[in-house]
Motif scaffolding. Structure first.
Motif, short mmCIF file in Angstrom:
data_model
loop_
_atom_site.label_atom_id
_atom_site.label_comp_id
_atom_site.label_asym_id
_atom_site.label_seq_id
_atom_site.Cartn_x
_atom_site.Cartn_y
_atom_site.Cartn_z
N THR A 124 -13.12 -1.16 -17.36
CA THR A 124 -11.75 -0.93 -16.90
C THR A 124 -11.73 -0.79 -15.39
O THR A 124 -12.65 -0.25 -14.79
N THR A 125 -10.67 -1.31 -14.82
CA THR A 125 -10.48 -1.19 -13.38
C THR A 125 -9.53 -0.05 -13.12
O THR A 125 -8.45 0.02 -13.72
N ALA A 126 -9.93 0.86 -12.27
CA ALA A 126 -9.08 1.99 -11.94
C ALA A 126 -7.87 1.52 -11.15
O ALA A 126 -7.99 0.69 -10.26
N LEU A 127 -6.72 2.07 -11.51
CA LEU A 127 -5.51 1.75 -10.76
C LEU A 127 -5.57 2.43 -9.40
O LEU A 127 -6.06 3.56 -9.29
N PRO A 128 -5.05 1.76 -8.36
CA PRO A 128 -5.03 2.40 -7.05
C PRO A 128 -4.16 3.65 -7.08
O PRO A 128 -3.20 3.73 -7.84
N LYS A 129 -4.49 4.60 -6.26
CA LYS A 129 -3.69 5.81 -6.14
C LYS A 129 -2.36 5.46 -5.48
O LYS A 129 -2.25 4.47 -4.78
N PRO A 130 -1.34 6.29 -5.71
CA PRO A 130 -0.01 5.99 -5.13
C PRO A 130 -0.04 5.74 -3.63
O PRO A 130 0.62 4.84 -3.14
N LYS A 131 -0.80 6.53 -2.89
CA LYS A 131 -0.85 6.35 -1.44
C LYS A 131 -1.49 5.00 -1.10
O LYS A 131 -1.06 4.31 -0.18
N GLN A 132 -2.53 4.62 -1.85
CA GLN A 132 -3.17 3.32 -1.62
C GLN A 132 -2.20 2.18 -1.92
O GLN A 132 -2.14 1.19 -1.18
N MET A 133 -1.43 2.33 -2.99
CA MET A 133 -0.43 1.31 -3.33
C MET A 133 0.62 1.22 -2.24
O MET A 133 1.04 0.12 -1.86
N GLN A 134 1.03 2.36 -1.72
CA GLN A 134 2.03 2.37 -0.66
C GLN A 134 1.49 1.65 0.58
O GLN A 134 2.21 0.89 1.23
N ARG A 135 0.24 1.86 0.93
CA ARG A 135 -0.36 1.21 2.09
C ARG A 135 -0.47 -0.30 1.87
O ARG A 135 -0.20 -1.09 2.78
N LYS A 136 -0.86 -0.72 0.68
CA LYS A 136 -0.93 -2.16 0.38
C LYS A 136 0.46 -2.78 0.43
O LYS A 136 0.65 -3.88 0.93
N ASN A 137 1.43 -2.04 -0.08
CA ASN A 137 2.81 -2.48 -0.04
C ASN A 137 3.26 -2.64 1.41
O ASN A 137 3.93 -3.61 1.77
N ALA A 138 2.88 -1.70 2.27
CA ALA A 138 3.27 -1.77 3.68
C ALA A 138 2.67 -3.01 4.34
O ALA A 138 3.33 -3.69 5.12
N LEU A 139 1.42 -3.31 4.03
CA LEU A 139 0.79 -4.50 4.61
C LEU A 139 1.48 -5.77 4.11
O LEU A 139 1.68 -6.72 4.87
N ALA A 140 1.85 -5.78 2.83
CA ALA A 140 2.56 -6.94 2.29
C ALA A 140 3.91 -7.09 2.98
O ALA A 140 4.34 -8.20 3.31
N GLN A 141 4.60 -5.97 3.22
CA GLN A 141 5.90 -6.02 3.91
C GLN A 141 5.72 -6.55 5.33
O GLN A 141 6.56 -7.30 5.83
N LEU A 142 4.63 -6.18 5.98
CA LEU A 142 4.34 -6.69 7.31
C LEU A 142 4.20 -8.21 7.29
O LEU A 142 4.74 -8.91 8.15
N GLU A 143 3.52 -8.73 6.28
CA GLU A 143 3.38 -10.18 6.14
C GLU A 143 4.72 -10.84 5.86
O GLU A 143 5.00 -11.93 6.37
N VAL A 144 5.58 -10.20 5.07
CA VAL A 144 6.91 -10.73 4.80
C VAL A 144 7.70 -10.84 6.10
O VAL A 144 8.37 -11.85 6.36
N GLU A 145 7.62 -9.81 6.93
CA GLU A 145 8.35 -9.84 8.21
C GLU A 145 7.83 -10.96 9.10
O GLU A 145 8.61 -11.62 9.79
N GLU A 146 6.53 -11.19 9.07
CA GLU A 146 5.97 -12.28 9.86
C GLU A 146 6.47 -13.64 9.33
O GLU A 146 6.83 -14.52 10.11
N LEU A 147 6.51 -13.78 8.02
CA LEU A 147 7.06 -15.01 7.42
C LEU A 147 8.52 -15.20 7.83
O LEU A 147 8.93 -16.31 8.19
N ARG A 148 9.30 -14.13 7.77
CA ARG A 148 10.71 -14.19 8.14
C ARG A 148 10.88 -14.69 9.57
O ARG A 148 11.71 -15.56 9.84
N ALA A 149 10.10 -14.12 10.47
CA ALA A 149 10.21 -14.51 11.88
C ALA A 149 9.79 -15.97 12.07
O ALA A 149 10.44 -16.72 12.80
N GLY A 150 8.72 -16.37 11.43
CA GLY A 150 8.26 -17.76 11.54
C GLY A 150 9.27 -18.74 10.97
O GLY A 150 9.52 -19.81 11.54
N LEU A 151 9.86 -18.39 9.85
CA LEU A 151 10.88 -19.26 9.24
C LEU A 151 12.10 -19.39 10.12
O LEU A 151 12.68 -20.47 10.25
N ALA A 152 12.51 -18.30 10.74
CA ALA A 152 13.67 -18.36 11.64
C ALA A 152 13.38 -19.29 12.81
O ALA A 152 14.24 -20.09 13.21
N GLN A 153 12.18 -19.21 13.34
CA GLN A 153 11.81 -20.08 14.45
C GLN A 153 11.75 -21.54 14.00
O GLN A 153 12.25 -22.43 14.69
#
Length: 166
Positions: A2-31
């Protein structure tokens, strides 16, 4: 096994990095969209416009799934911007990067990281290694001043030729 689920804080940090990538995509698409709209080769650009629209819609769906608002840590922002954490803290204090309200420890708004990253790319290409921080500060100050209502009125008066002699 079994693979241990990430802790809530770890999930939040991964989510934040994914959101950062989304913002970069948004900016690139606008350009990309702005460049496509400025182009005159209509037939070959329709397919590209459709792809940009598809990517933009996908980016928005990803962003909605990421439970915004999330912020990136000072260390994450520093790594993305290729600066030190103290520099990120300084830029937050100066208003170059926007921190999310009420977050301890400090979390940086992903969109502001992407905005500063895009400016940094231009500035780093144009200035020697130690001068680019001064150039970045000057650029962001100029952008802020240009957004001021009184500056915009004065610029419009100058375009019309309504100058006042001193």
């Amino acid at each position: 096994m079994t693979t241990a689920l990430p802790k809530p804080k770890q999930m939040q940090r991964k989510n934040a990095l994914a959101q950062l990538e989304v913002e970069e995509l948004r900016a690139g698409l606008a350009q990309m969209r702005a460049e496509l709209d400025a182009s005159s080769e209509q037939a070959s650009l329709e397919h590209l416009r459709a792809l940009v629209d598809l990517f933009a819609a996908t980016t928005e769906r990803i962003s909605e799934a990421l439970e915004a608002p999330v912020g990136v840590t000072v260390d994450q922002a520093a790594a993305k911007l290729r600066v030190t954490p103290p520099t990120v803290r300084k830029w937050v204090g100066e208003g170059l990067l926007r921190a999310l309200e009420g977050r301890k420890p400090v979390e940086i708004e992903p969109r502001s990281v992407v905005e500063v990253e895009r400016i940094l790319l231009q500035v780093r290409d144009s200035y020697p290694s130690r001068k680019w921080t001064e150039a970045l500060a000057a650029y962001l100050h100029d952008q802020h001043v240009q957004g001021d209502e009184s500056f915009q009125r004065a610029a419009e008066q100058a375009r019309r030729g309504d100058l006042v002699e001193i």
